[in-house]
Structures are given as C-alpha cells and as structure tokens.
Design an enzyme around this catalytic site. Structure first.
Site, PDB file in Angstrom:
ATOM      1  N   LYS A  24       0.834  -1.198   0.000  1.00 42.38           N
ATOM      2  CA  LYS A  24       0.000   0.000   0.000  1.00 42.38           C
ATOM      3  C   LYS A  24       0.874   1.255   0.000  1.00 42.38           C
ATOM      4  O   LYS A  24       0.629   2.209  -0.740  1.00 42.38           O
ATOM      5  CB  LYS A  24      -0.908   0.024   1.232  1.00 42.38           C
ATOM      6  CG  LYS A  24      -1.731   1.304   1.371  1.00 42.38           C
ATOM      7  CD  LYS A  24      -2.491   1.343   2.674  1.00 42.38           C
ATOM      8  CE  LYS A  24      -1.704   1.995   3.779  1.00 42.38           C
ATOM      9  NZ  LYS A  24      -1.724   3.483   3.710  1.00 42.38           N
ATOM     10  N   ASN A  25       1.887   1.256   0.852  1.00 42.44           N
ATOM     11  CA  ASN A  25       2.724   2.446   0.987  1.00 42.44           C
ATOM     12  C   ASN A  25       3.599   2.701  -0.236  1.00 42.44           C
ATOM     13  O   ASN A  25       4.198   3.766  -0.356  1.00 42.44           O
ATOM     14  CB  ASN A  25       3.603   2.336   2.233  1.00 42.44           C
ATOM     15  CG  ASN A  25       2.796   2.432   3.517  1.00 42.44           C
ATOM     16  OD1 ASN A  25       1.675   2.944   3.520  1.00 42.44           O
ATOM     17  ND2 ASN A  25       3.350   1.935   4.609  1.00 42.44           N
ATOM     18  N   ARG A  44      -4.297  10.909   3.823  1.00 43.92           N
ATOM     19  CA  ARG A  44      -3.147  11.799   3.936  1.00 43.92           C
ATOM     20  C   ARG A  44      -2.137  11.593   2.800  1.00 43.92           C
ATOM     21  O   ARG A  44      -1.493  12.539   2.348  1.00 43.92           O
ATOM     22  CB  ARG A  44      -2.462  11.580   5.296  1.00 43.92           C
ATOM     23  CG  ARG A  44      -1.315  12.524   5.573  1.00 43.92           C
ATOM     24  CD  ARG A  44      -0.938  12.493   7.032  1.00 43.92           C
ATOM     25  NE  ARG A  44      -2.004  12.993   7.869  1.00 43.92           N
ATOM     26  CZ  ARG A  44      -2.156  14.271   8.208  1.00 43.92           C
ATOM     27  NH1 ARG A  44      -1.303  15.163   7.763  1.00 43.92           N
ATOM     28  NH2 ARG A  44      -3.137  14.650   8.986  1.00 43.92           N
ATOM     29  N   CYS A 101      -5.460   8.737   9.001  1.00 43.02           N
ATOM     30  CA  CYS A 101      -5.505   8.226  10.367  1.00 43.02           C
ATOM     31  C   CYS A 101      -5.079   9.292  11.370  1.00 43.02           C
ATOM     32  O   CYS A 101      -4.199  10.098  11.102  1.00 43.02           O
ATOM     33  CB  CYS A 101      -4.573   7.015  10.526  1.00 43.02           C
ATOM     34  SG  CYS A 101      -5.206   5.497   9.815  1.00 43.02           S
ATOM     35  N   ARG A 153       1.653  14.913  11.921  1.00 38.36           N
ATOM     36  CA  ARG A 153       2.210  14.657  10.601  1.00 38.36           C
ATOM     37  C   ARG A 153       2.180  15.898   9.698  1.00 38.36           C
ATOM     38  O   ARG A 153       1.538  15.901   8.642  1.00 38.36           O
ATOM     39  CB  ARG A 153       1.481  13.489   9.929  1.00 38.36           C
ATOM     40  CG  ARG A 153       1.578  12.216  10.731  1.00 38.36           C
ATOM     41  CD  ARG A 153       1.337  10.989   9.896  1.00 38.36           C
ATOM     42  NE  ARG A 153      -0.059  10.765   9.626  1.00 38.36           N
ATOM     43  CZ  ARG A 153      -0.533   9.687   9.015  1.00 38.36           C
ATOM     44  NH1 ARG A 153       0.274   8.747   8.620  1.00 38.36           N
ATOM     45  NH2 ARG A 153      -1.809   9.535   8.792  1.00 38.36           N
ATOM     46  N   PRO A 154       2.843  16.983  10.106  1.00 37.94           N
ATOM     47  CA  PRO A 154       2.806  18.213   9.307  1.00 37.94           C
ATOM     48  C   PRO A 154       3.483  18.022   7.963  1.00 37.94           C
ATOM     49  O   PRO A 154       4.333  17.165   7.794  1.00 37.94           O
ATOM     50  CB  PRO A 154       3.569  19.212  10.175  1.00 37.94           C
ATOM     51  CG  PRO A 154       4.481  18.371  11.008  1.00 37.94           C
ATOM     52  CD  PRO A 154       3.733  17.102  11.277  1.00 37.94           C
ATOM     53  N   ILE A 155       3.079  18.869   7.023  1.00 34.19           N
ATOM     54  CA  ILE A 155       3.634  18.779   5.667  1.00 34.19           C
ATOM     55  C   ILE A 155       4.574  19.946   5.389  1.00 34.19           C
ATOM     56  O   ILE A 155       4.847  20.255   4.234  1.00 34.19           O
ATOM     57  CB  ILE A 155       2.513  18.718   4.615  1.00 34.19           C
ATOM     58  CG1 ILE A 155       1.621  19.964   4.699  1.00 34.19           C
ATOM     59  CG2 ILE A 155       1.692  17.454   4.775  1.00 34.19           C
ATOM     60  CD1 ILE A 155       0.644  20.070   3.538  1.00 34.19           C
ATOM     61  N   ASP A 156       5.098  20.559   6.449  1.00 40.00           N
ATOM     62  CA  ASP A 156       5.973  21.710   6.250  1.00 40.00           C
ATOM     63  C   ASP A 156       7.242  21.339   5.481  1.00 40.00           C
ATOM     64  O   ASP A 156       7.778  22.159   4.723  1.00 40.00           O
ATOM     65  CB  ASP A 156       6.336  22.357   7.595  1.00 40.00           C
ATOM     66  CG  ASP A 156       7.003  21.387   8.552  1.00 40.00           C
ATOM     67  OD1 ASP A 156       6.490  20.271   8.708  1.00 40.00           O
ATOM     68  OD2 ASP A 156       8.028  21.746   9.156  1.00 40.00           O
ATOM     69  N   LEU A 157       7.733  20.097   5.650  1.00 36.61           N
ATOM     70  CA  LEU A 157       8.939  19.694   4.925  1.00 36.61           C
ATOM     71  C   LEU A 157       8.688  19.638   3.425  1.00 36.61           C
ATOM     72  O   LEU A 157       9.559  19.995   2.622  1.00 36.61           O
ATOM     73  CB  LEU A 157       9.442  18.335   5.422  1.00 36.61           C
ATOM     74  CG  LEU A 157       9.937  18.268   6.870  1.00 36.61           C
ATOM     75  CD1 LEU A 157      10.393  16.854   7.195  1.00 36.61           C
ATOM     76  CD2 LEU A 157      11.063  19.258   7.111  1.00 36.61           C
ATOM     77  N   ASP A 178       5.017   1.497  11.671  1.00 33.40           N
ATOM     78  CA  ASP A 178       3.832   0.775  11.202  1.00 33.40           C
ATOM     79  C   ASP A 178       3.753  -0.650  11.751  1.00 33.40           C
ATOM     80  O   ASP A 178       2.745  -1.338  11.540  1.00 33.40           O
ATOM     81  CB  ASP A 178       3.795   0.733   9.675  1.00 33.40           C
ATOM     82  CG  ASP A 178       3.190   2.001   9.086  1.00 33.40           C
ATOM     83  OD1 ASP A 178       2.724   2.850   9.872  1.00 33.40           O
ATOM     84  OD2 ASP A 178       3.173   2.141   7.852  1.00 33.40           O
ATOM     85  N   VAL A 181       8.306   8.241  16.242  1.00 38.12           N
ATOM     86  CA  VAL A 181       7.926   8.792  14.942  1.00 38.12           C
ATOM     87  C   VAL A 181       6.625   9.583  15.014  1.00 38.12           C
ATOM     88  O   VAL A 181       6.535  10.718  14.538  1.00 38.12           O
ATOM     89  CB  VAL A 181       7.822   7.669  13.888  1.00 38.12           C
ATOM     90  CG1 VAL A 181       7.433   8.251  12.526  1.00 38.12           C
ATOM     91  CG2 VAL A 181       9.147   6.911  13.792  1.00 38.12           C
ATOM     92  N   ARG A 224      -8.115  -0.243   4.708  1.00 37.39           N
ATOM     93  CA  ARG A 224      -7.202   0.682   4.043  1.00 37.39           C
ATOM     94  C   ARG A 224      -5.861   0.022   3.749  1.00 37.39           C
ATOM     95  O   ARG A 224      -5.131   0.479   2.862  1.00 37.39           O
ATOM     96  CB  ARG A 224      -6.983   1.927   4.917  1.00 37.39           C
ATOM     97  CG  ARG A 224      -8.190   2.850   5.037  1.00 37.39           C
ATOM     98  CD  ARG A 224      -7.850   4.111   5.814  1.00 37.39           C
ATOM     99  NE  ARG A 224      -6.662   4.726   5.229  1.00 37.39           N
ATOM    100  CZ  ARG A 224      -5.578   5.048   5.922  1.00 37.39           C
ATOM    101  NH1 ARG A 224      -5.510   4.805   7.209  1.00 37.39           N
ATOM    102  NH2 ARG A 224      -4.542   5.610   5.324  1.00 37.39           N
TER     103      ARG A 224
END
Length: 426
Positions: free
Chosen positions: A23-24, A96, A120, A125-129, A308, A330, A400
């Site tokens: 999936k990933n 996400r 989830c 889990r910010p997306i600033d990077l 995970d 994490v 999922r």
C-alpha cells in the site's frame, strides 16, 4: 459496517500465506503516473484496498485515465497531455498520502492547488517539509480556505536538506524534481524500500533518479516522461504482521516470497523473543516459541524498527514473559490501541512516548474498536490468543491496508469471521 469476531486461546497458525503489493508503495506510484504526458503506465501486483480506490479516483479526476483490473491486480494509467491543477477536498480529505499528487501537478503545470490532507489520527504529521522543499525549488506557497497553493514558472533544481527523513516529503520532492530544471539533491532523505520502488518506476518512465535507498538522492530533471510497466514491491508491513501472528500463536507459517531484508529490524526483535526464522526456496518460514520473551523496542525511520509495526509488536509484547518496553519516536499519538487492549486485560503504564507493557498470558476476549490502520490488525492478533471471544469494530481502518485479512488468517487455522455489524457501529 462490518465487524470481525475472533475466538482465541487455542489457535496455532499453520500453512502458507501470500502477501499483497505494498500500500505504501502503490499510492506514490499512482501519483507518479501524473508525470507522464504520453503512453500508458501499467502497474501490476496492485493491492485491492480502499486507499488504492481513493487514489485511483483522485488521479483519474486530475486527468490521467485509470483502469483497474482487480482480478489481474493491474492498473493501466493512460497519460494525458494536460492535467488539472486542483486536487479537491472530497478526494484529498480522506487520505493523507494523497498530498503526494502536489509534486507531480506542480511539476507539470507550474501551479498546484491541493486540499489539506486527511487520514488516520496518529499524530500531527505536518507537511511543512514538503512545502519548504517546494519553496527551495522556486515555488511560492500560500494557504487559502483549506487549500495549499503552490506556483512556480518553472521549478529549479535545488540542494534540499530534510530536518527529518520524512517518507512523504521525500516522495513528493522526488516527484516534483523529475521535471525540474537542473539537478536536485535531497539530503537526509527517507530510505524505505517504497522510496526505492518509486525511483525504479520513475526511471522506467524516463526520469533520472539516483541514490534511492540511501540518505542522499540526486534527481536530474528531464523535459518529458512517458509510460512504463512496473510490478509493485511486496508489502513488508503485511508480511511483518503475519510474522507476528505466527510468533504469537506458536505457529508455523511460510510467508511466500518474503523479502527478509525489508524486515530486518522486526526479524531481529522477534528473534530476541524466541521466534525462529528459516529462509526457504519459496519464502520465509516463521515458527513461534511456546512462550515469547520480553523485549524492548524503539521505533525509528528506516532502517530502524518501523512505526507501522509498533502496534502489532505491542500485541506480541502483551503476552510475552516479563516486562517489555515500547518507545514510539515517529508519531506522538500512536498508543491509542493500548487503551483498547486494556479492555482485554493488558497491564501497561504509558508516559509520553514510552509504554511499559506487563506480559500476561491470561488476556480475555472483549469488544474493542480499531483506532487506526495498524491498530486494527494488532487487536485481531491479540484476539487470536486471548481466551474467549473478541469483537473488533471500525474495520474501515483495516480495509485501508489489508486485503482479505480475516480470510488469510482463517486459511491458517484461525477461528475468525467477518459479519455485518447489526449494531450499526462505524
């Protein structure tokens, strides 16, 4: 909605199990199909999961025509000379991972408008990077009415250092850099097998990506990309889940075509607990001991112990002899499953990101609810060994990331069924 009912306490899983495509891996691969301006991208070994259907819908909406042959586990993505710039809320809010379409849209169109992502609830889990990397490549970023907007006349290659080896940011920036002008260097990049799988597809499509699987990835921009054929790498998290299942049940399970190298940290920890692994011609055999030994685990970015697999490993620690330690580094909010496991008799002390788990062989079945994707599998695994009946609800999380999970366990000897939830639980 459905629920899963497990009768535990007696099952010793035996037999062999086939693992799906990852999936990933497949979700960023689908995003990558947006980069092709001609031809077809054919993906095989595609897992049949709800997240895949959602990403298919998003990519199709954006302009790359998607055809999914579920029986053959094959997706054909027909390229379009033009794609849309906006990834709307109704698609992106549910998952996400859909944020990875931003890189391809920006690279193709010089602008992208993507709704803030969902998924989830296992941390911020910010997306600033992601956004900082796009800015370093020349994009201007704004946020407006729940959407992130990026604009650049032409993305330029840049030297980007990631503060954290984020998988999503690494994928998004690689995707954007493939069509950028010049060379992009990503330092402190994520090293997961799924990153390598993405680079393999991109190179088949005409990109120039080197160093995937190391902490430094170099992408030399190309003018155009085209169709290609690619088989999705095996899902190491599903494989790891069945390793833990065999370990917990004193089982003897052959995981077909397992890639042991992808699960080295897990195999090492399970070996410490007394589990025996044998590499055979057709796969990896996992034999669980009479009693698991306690162990300490700390999640880390790859090649460390995968977050995970944290909840599944916690289920194994819950029945091990003695006190085990689980440290989650994490995601800051990934111990919710332990509260559900308390309902089954788990004794655990949680302090910030550390859980002290007291092993207990007398856990009792109970009614529990999945709190996220991996937690759903962990609760089912604990139900295999708890005395009596365990009912697991909120299976939308499970669907999922696992295909026919209960059927695979049943084929190995588990007393497990999936039925309609007459109580109407979500």
């Amino acid at each position: 909605m459905d629920k899963i009912i497990v009768k535990g306490g007696q099952t010793k899983l035996q037999g062999e199990v086939e693992i799906e495509g990852a999936k990933n891996a497949v979700l960023p691969l689908l995003a990558a199909t947006l980069l092709a301006s001609k031809g077809e991208v054919v993906l095989t070994n595609v897992p049949i999961l709800s997240d895949v259907f959602m990403m298919n819908n998003l990519v199709d909406h954006l302009g790359t025509s998607i055809s999914f042959d579920q029986e053959a586990k094959k997706i054909i993505a027909k390229a379009n000379s033009e794609i849309k710039t906006t990834a709307p809320y109704e698609y992106v809010s549910k998952m996400r991972a859909s944020i990875v379409v931003m890189g391809p849209i920006l690279a193709r169109n010089g602008q992208a408008r993507v709704s803030m992502p969902g998924g989830c609830s296992i941390g911020s889990r910010p997306i600033d990077l992601h956004l900082r990397g796009f800015e370093q490549m020349g994009a201007t970023i704004t946020q407006n009415a729940g959407y992130i907007e990026a604009k650049a006349d032409k993305l330029k290659g840049a030297h980007i250092y990631l503060d954290f080896p984020s998988v999503g940011a690494t994928q998004n920036l690689i995707l954007a850099a493939t069509l950028a002008e010049g060379v992009t260097t990503l330092e402190n990049a994520a090293r997961e097998p799924e990153i390598v799988d993405l680079a393999n597809l991109l190179n088949k499509m005409g990109a120039n990506v080197k160093g995937a699987g190391t902490d430094t990835i170099i992408i030399k921009g190309v003018e155009k990309m085209h169709g290609a054929k690619h088989s999705v790498v095996q899902d190491r998290i599903e494989a790891g889940t069945f390793m833990v299942a065999a370990a917990m049940t004193q089982g003897d399970v052959l995981i077909k075509d397992a890639i042991a190298e992808h699960n080295r940290p897990l195999i090492s920890k399970l070996s410490e607990m007394g589990v025996n692994f044998t590499q055979e011609e057709t796969g990896l055999r996992v034999v669980g001991p009479e009693k698991l030994k306690a162990t300490s685990v700390k999640t880390l970015p790859h090649p460390g112990f995968p977050t995970d697999m944290q909840s599944q490993m916690a289920a194994a620690q819950a029945i091990a002899a003695g006190e085990s330690v689980m440290v989650e580094t994490v995601f800051e909010n990934r111990f919710k499953h332990l509260e559900e496991m308390r309902r089954m008799g788990l004794e655990v002390d949680i302090t910030r990101n550390t859980a002290l788990i007291q092993g207990n062989s007398n856990l009792q079945g109970a009614a529990v609810k999945s709190t996220d994707l991996r937690a759903s599998a962990a609760l089912i695994l604990l139900g295999l060994v708890a005395k009596g009946q365990t009912t697991v609800r909120r299976l939308s999380h499970l669907d999922r990331g696992y295909y026919k999970f209960h059927e695979k366990l049943k084929a190995l000897g588990a007393d497990i069924v999936r039925v309609k939830d007459e109580d109407g639980e979500e």
